[in-house]
Design an enzyme around this catalytic site. Structure first.
Site, PDB file in Angstrom:
ATOM      1  N   GLY A  11       0.792  -1.117  -0.039  1.00  0.00           N
ATOM      2  CA  GLY A  11      -0.048   0.016   0.165  1.00  0.00           C
ATOM      3  C   GLY A  11       0.898   1.196   0.038  1.00  0.00           C
ATOM      4  O   GLY A  11       1.905   1.255  -0.020  1.00  0.00           O
ATOM      5  N   LEU A  13       1.457   3.655   2.412  1.00  0.00           N
ATOM      6  CA  LEU A  13       2.409   3.921   3.596  1.00  0.00           C
ATOM      7  C   LEU A  13       3.594   2.722   3.575  1.00  0.00           C
ATOM      8  O   LEU A  13       4.500   3.088   3.744  1.00  0.00           O
ATOM      9  CB  LEU A  13       1.554   3.740   4.826  1.00  0.00           C
ATOM     10  CG  LEU A  13       2.530   3.843   5.951  1.00  0.00           C
ATOM     11  CD1 LEU A  13       3.071   5.103   6.295  1.00  0.00           C
ATOM     12  CD2 LEU A  13       1.552   3.635   7.377  1.00  0.00           C
ATOM     13  N   ASP A  35      -1.784 -12.394   5.434  1.00  0.00           N
ATOM     14  CA  ASP A  35      -2.866 -11.847   5.806  1.00  0.00           C
ATOM     15  C   ASP A  35      -3.075 -11.474   7.342  1.00  0.00           C
ATOM     16  O   ASP A  35      -2.790 -12.475   8.029  1.00  0.00           O
ATOM     17  CB  ASP A  35      -4.028 -12.738   5.550  1.00  0.00           C
ATOM     18  CG  ASP A  35      -5.600 -12.440   5.848  1.00  0.00           C
ATOM     19  OD1 ASP A  35      -5.736 -11.341   6.679  1.00  0.00           O
ATOM     20  OD2 ASP A  35      -6.537 -13.240   5.639  1.00  0.00           O
ATOM     21  N   ALA A  59      -4.629  -2.444   5.903  1.00  0.00           N
ATOM     22  CA  ALA A  59      -5.865  -1.923   6.260  1.00  0.00           C
ATOM     23  C   ALA A  59      -7.068  -1.812   5.125  1.00  0.00           C
ATOM     24  O   ALA A  59      -6.506  -2.100   3.996  1.00  0.00           O
ATOM     25  CB  ALA A  59      -5.835  -0.365   6.646  1.00  0.00           C
ATOM     26  N   TYR A  60      -8.409  -2.096   5.866  1.00  0.00           N
ATOM     27  CA  TYR A  60      -9.330  -1.920   4.679  1.00  0.00           C
ATOM     28  C   TYR A  60      -9.738  -0.475   4.628  1.00  0.00           C
ATOM     29  O   TYR A  60     -10.034   0.320   5.454  1.00  0.00           O
ATOM     30  CB  TYR A  60     -10.334  -2.584   5.193  1.00  0.00           C
ATOM     31  CG  TYR A  60     -11.665  -2.918   4.290  1.00  0.00           C
ATOM     32  CD1 TYR A  60     -11.910  -4.223   3.602  1.00  0.00           C
ATOM     33  CD2 TYR A  60     -12.446  -1.897   3.779  1.00  0.00           C
ATOM     34  CE1 TYR A  60     -12.978  -4.242   2.821  1.00  0.00           C
ATOM     35  CE2 TYR A  60     -13.666  -1.959   3.194  1.00  0.00           C
ATOM     36  CZ  TYR A  60     -13.857  -3.061   2.413  1.00  0.00           C
ATOM     37  OH  TYR A  60     -14.963  -3.218   1.586  1.00  0.00           O
ATOM     38  N   THR A  61      -9.079   0.149   3.328  1.00  0.00           N
ATOM     39  CA  THR A  61      -9.233   1.748   3.377  1.00  0.00           C
ATOM     40  C   THR A  61     -10.137   2.263   2.415  1.00  0.00           C
ATOM     41  O   THR A  61     -10.467   3.485   2.121  1.00  0.00           O
ATOM     42  CB  THR A  61      -7.818   2.332   2.936  1.00  0.00           C
ATOM     43  OG1 THR A  61      -7.658   1.699   1.649  1.00  0.00           O
ATOM     44  CG2 THR A  61      -6.758   1.772   3.970  1.00  0.00           C
ATOM     45  N   TYR A 124     -15.890   2.564   8.224  1.00  0.00           N
ATOM     46  CA  TYR A 124     -14.301   2.776   8.100  1.00  0.00           C
ATOM     47  C   TYR A 124     -14.005   3.101   9.374  1.00  0.00           C
ATOM     48  O   TYR A 124     -13.026   2.451  10.099  1.00  0.00           O
ATOM     49  CB  TYR A 124     -13.815   3.588   6.842  1.00  0.00           C
ATOM     50  CG  TYR A 124     -12.392   3.817   6.998  1.00  0.00           C
ATOM     51  CD1 TYR A 124     -11.442   2.922   6.784  1.00  0.00           C
ATOM     52  CD2 TYR A 124     -11.953   5.270   7.193  1.00  0.00           C
ATOM     53  CE1 TYR A 124     -10.291   2.838   6.775  1.00  0.00           C
ATOM     54  CE2 TYR A 124     -10.615   5.313   7.418  1.00  0.00           C
ATOM     55  CZ  TYR A 124      -9.616   4.282   6.930  1.00  0.00           C
ATOM     56  OH  TYR A 124      -8.356   4.380   7.098  1.00  0.00           O
ATOM     57  N   LYS A 128     -11.868   1.144  12.511  1.00  0.00           N
ATOM     58  CA  LYS A 128     -10.456   1.559  12.679  1.00  0.00           C
ATOM     59  C   LYS A 128     -10.427   1.821  14.204  1.00  0.00           C
ATOM     60  O   LYS A 128      -9.490   1.290  15.041  1.00  0.00           O
ATOM     61  CB  LYS A 128     -10.025   2.901  12.087  1.00  0.00           C
ATOM     62  CG  LYS A 128      -9.850   2.521  10.611  1.00  0.00           C
ATOM     63  CD  LYS A 128      -8.540   2.015  10.132  1.00  0.00           C
ATOM     64  CE  LYS A 128      -7.230   2.770  10.722  1.00  0.00           C
ATOM     65  NZ  LYS A 128      -5.753   2.297  10.420  1.00  0.00           N
TER      66      LYS A 128
HETATM   67  N1  LIG Z   1      -3.908   7.219   2.900  1.00  0.00           N
HETATM   68  C1  LIG Z   1      -4.563   8.219   3.742  1.00  0.00           C
HETATM   69  O1  LIG Z   1      -4.923   9.320   3.292  1.00  0.00           O
HETATM   70  C2  LIG Z   1      -4.582   7.799   5.233  1.00  0.00           C
HETATM   71  C3  LIG Z   1      -5.119   8.833   6.023  1.00  0.00           C
HETATM   72  C4  LIG Z   1      -5.310   8.159   7.506  1.00  0.00           C
HETATM   73  C5  LIG Z   1      -4.804   7.179   7.974  1.00  0.00           C
HETATM   74  N2  LIG Z   1      -4.252   6.051   6.988  1.00  0.00           N
HETATM   75  C6  LIG Z   1      -4.045   5.116   7.734  1.00  0.00           C
HETATM   76  O2  LIG Z   1      -2.515   4.514   7.368  1.00  0.00           O
HETATM   77  C7  LIG Z   1      -2.620   3.143   7.011  1.00  0.00           C
HETATM   78  C8  LIG Z   1      -2.031   2.831   5.753  1.00  0.00           C
HETATM   79  O3  LIG Z   1      -2.842   3.268   4.730  1.00  0.00           O
HETATM   80  P1  LIG Z   1      -2.493   3.421   3.262  1.00  0.00           P
HETATM   81  O4  LIG Z   1      -2.893   4.715   2.656  1.00  0.00           O
HETATM   82  O5  LIG Z   1      -1.063   3.140   2.945  1.00  0.00           O
HETATM   83  O6  LIG Z   1      -3.682   2.285   2.569  1.00  0.00           O
HETATM   84  P2  LIG Z   1      -3.580   1.572   1.508  1.00  0.00           P
HETATM   85  O7  LIG Z   1      -2.604   2.150   0.215  1.00  0.00           O
HETATM   86  O8  LIG Z   1      -4.798   1.172   1.004  1.00  0.00           O
HETATM   87  O9  LIG Z   1      -2.690   0.038   1.730  1.00  0.00           O
HETATM   88  C9  LIG Z   1      -3.208  -0.817   2.531  1.00  0.00           C
HETATM   89  C10 LIG Z   1      -2.859  -2.120   2.289  1.00  0.00           C
HETATM   90  O10 LIG Z   1      -3.371  -3.069   3.105  1.00  0.00           O
HETATM   91  C11 LIG Z   1      -3.515  -4.110   2.384  1.00  0.00           C
HETATM   92  N3  LIG Z   1      -4.387  -5.166   2.812  1.00  0.00           N
HETATM   93  C12 LIG Z   1      -5.685  -5.165   2.955  1.00  0.00           C
HETATM   94  N4  LIG Z   1      -6.212  -6.208   3.611  1.00  0.00           N
HETATM   95  C13 LIG Z   1      -5.139  -6.892   4.295  1.00  0.00           C
HETATM   96  C14 LIG Z   1      -4.777  -7.962   4.895  1.00  0.00           C
HETATM   97  N5  LIG Z   1      -6.011  -8.658   5.545  1.00  0.00           N
HETATM   98  N6  LIG Z   1      -3.563  -8.404   5.397  1.00  0.00           N
HETATM   99  C15 LIG Z   1      -2.537  -7.720   4.824  1.00  0.00           C
HETATM  100  N7  LIG Z   1      -2.790  -6.627   4.229  1.00  0.00           N
HETATM  101  C16 LIG Z   1      -3.966  -6.152   3.566  1.00  0.00           C
HETATM  102  C17 LIG Z   1      -3.841  -3.684   0.912  1.00  0.00           C
HETATM  103  O11 LIG Z   1      -3.911  -4.702  -0.286  1.00  0.00           O
HETATM  104  P3  LIG Z   1      -4.853  -4.441  -1.345  1.00  0.00           P
HETATM  105  O12 LIG Z   1      -4.438  -3.275  -1.984  1.00  0.00           O
HETATM  106  O13 LIG Z   1      -4.710  -5.885  -1.844  1.00  0.00           O
HETATM  107  O14 LIG Z   1      -6.178  -4.502  -0.864  1.00  0.00           O
HETATM  108  C18 LIG Z   1      -3.076  -2.389   0.734  1.00  0.00           C
HETATM  109  O15 LIG Z   1      -1.761  -3.066   0.139  1.00  0.00           O
HETATM  110  C19 LIG Z   1      -4.041   2.605   7.506  1.00  0.00           C
HETATM  111  O16 LIG Z   1      -4.108   2.164   8.691  1.00  0.00           O
HETATM  112  C20 LIG Z   1      -4.835   3.978   7.069  1.00  0.00           C
HETATM  113  O17 LIG Z   1      -6.132   3.631   7.811  1.00  0.00           O
HETATM  114  C21 LIG Z   1      -4.061   6.354   5.476  1.00  0.00           C
END
Ligand SMILES: NC(=O)c1ccc[n+]([C@@H]2O[C@H](COP(=O)([O-])OP(=O)(O)OC[C@H]3O[C@@H](n4cnc5c(N)ncnc54)[C@H](OP(=O)(O)O)[C@@H]3O)[C@@H](O)[C@H]2O)c1
Length: 180
Positions: A11, A13, A35, A59-61, A124, A128
């Site tokens: 993802g 991050l 997983d 995360a499930y985003t 969501y 979380k």
């Molecule tokens: N991006 C933002 O703006 C933002 C803002 C605030 C907080 N956050 C937090 O930051 C963290 C990282 O977010 P991100 O933006 O990097 O999200 P992201 O790009 O959606 O990455 C999340 C990753 O988790 C993977 N995933 C989903 N289900 C999984 C499972 N059961 N086991 C292992 N991996 C799994 C996803 O794989 P798939 O793609 O295959 O589903 C994806 O690669 C999260 O906790 C999110 O809540 C993000």
């Protein structure tokens, strides 16, 4: 040198974190590799690599999709962190888990502080928050929980990142904020 295990490494991050940790001992596992809701697989991964620090970037985003399938979001955002925390409590190591502004109601007239009352209004946000409160907090005294201020002013980003967080994570957190 610390041994870092990154979950959800494919993802946004996770990708940035891998780049920031060049030179460190890192195992970066994407969803296909690990997983986080599979306790057997998580236990094996932690036993095999024996990380000092696990950064949960999984995360499930999909905020809108979570409204129609909260169960799926709960599995990843609430149960998954609990599985990680439980495995680390048994085998040692710290957990860094990332929160979101969605745990707040979103109607404040000022930037949120990290300890403000929560009040998620979306599936969501609820899942979380459940991951933090019900799953991680009661299992561990070993973790950092980052309430992400993405979208806030950069100064808030720097204030919010715990001083005690590892420097690489502090930097990436700040970089994330500044790039938004
Ligand atoms: N991006 C933002 O703006 C933002 C803002 C605030 C907080 N956050 C937090 O930051 C963290 C990282 O977010 P991100 O933006 O990097 O999200 P992201 O790009 O959606 O990455 C999340 C990753 O988790 C993977 N995933 C989903 N289900 C999984 C499972 N059961 N086991 C292992 N991996 C799994 C996803 O794989 P798939 O793609 O295959 O589903 C994806 O690669 C999260 O906790 C999110 O809540 C993000």
């Amino acid at each position: 040198m610390n041994r870092w295990l990154i979950t959800g490494a494919g993802g946004q991050l996770g990708t940035d974190l891998k780049a920031a940790l060049v030179g460190e001992e890192v195992q970066a596992l994407g969803r296909a590799d690990l997983d986080i809701a599979d306790s057997t697989a998580v236990t094996r991964a932690i036993e095999d690599f024996a990380p000092d620090i696990v950064v949960n970037a999984a995360a499930y985003t999909a905020v809108d999709a979570a409204e129609s399938d909260e169960e799926a979001a709960y599995r990843v955002n609430a149960a998954g962190p609990g599985v990680l925390a439980t495995a680390l409590a048994k085998h040692g190591g710290r957990l860094i888990h990332v929160s979101t502004d969605y745990v707040f109601a979103g109607d404040a007239q000022r930037p949120y502080d990290v300890d403000d009352p929560t009040g998620p209004t979306s599936a969501y946000g609820r899942t979380k928050l459940a991951g933090e409160v019900k799953r991680i907090a009661k299992r561990s005294n070993m973790g950092f929980r980052l309430r992400s201020p993405l979208g806030w002013l950069p100064i808030s980003c720097m204030r919010e990142t715990p001083r005690s967080a590892p420097s690489q994570l502090r930097q990436i957190h700040i970089d994330h904020c500044l790039s938004e």
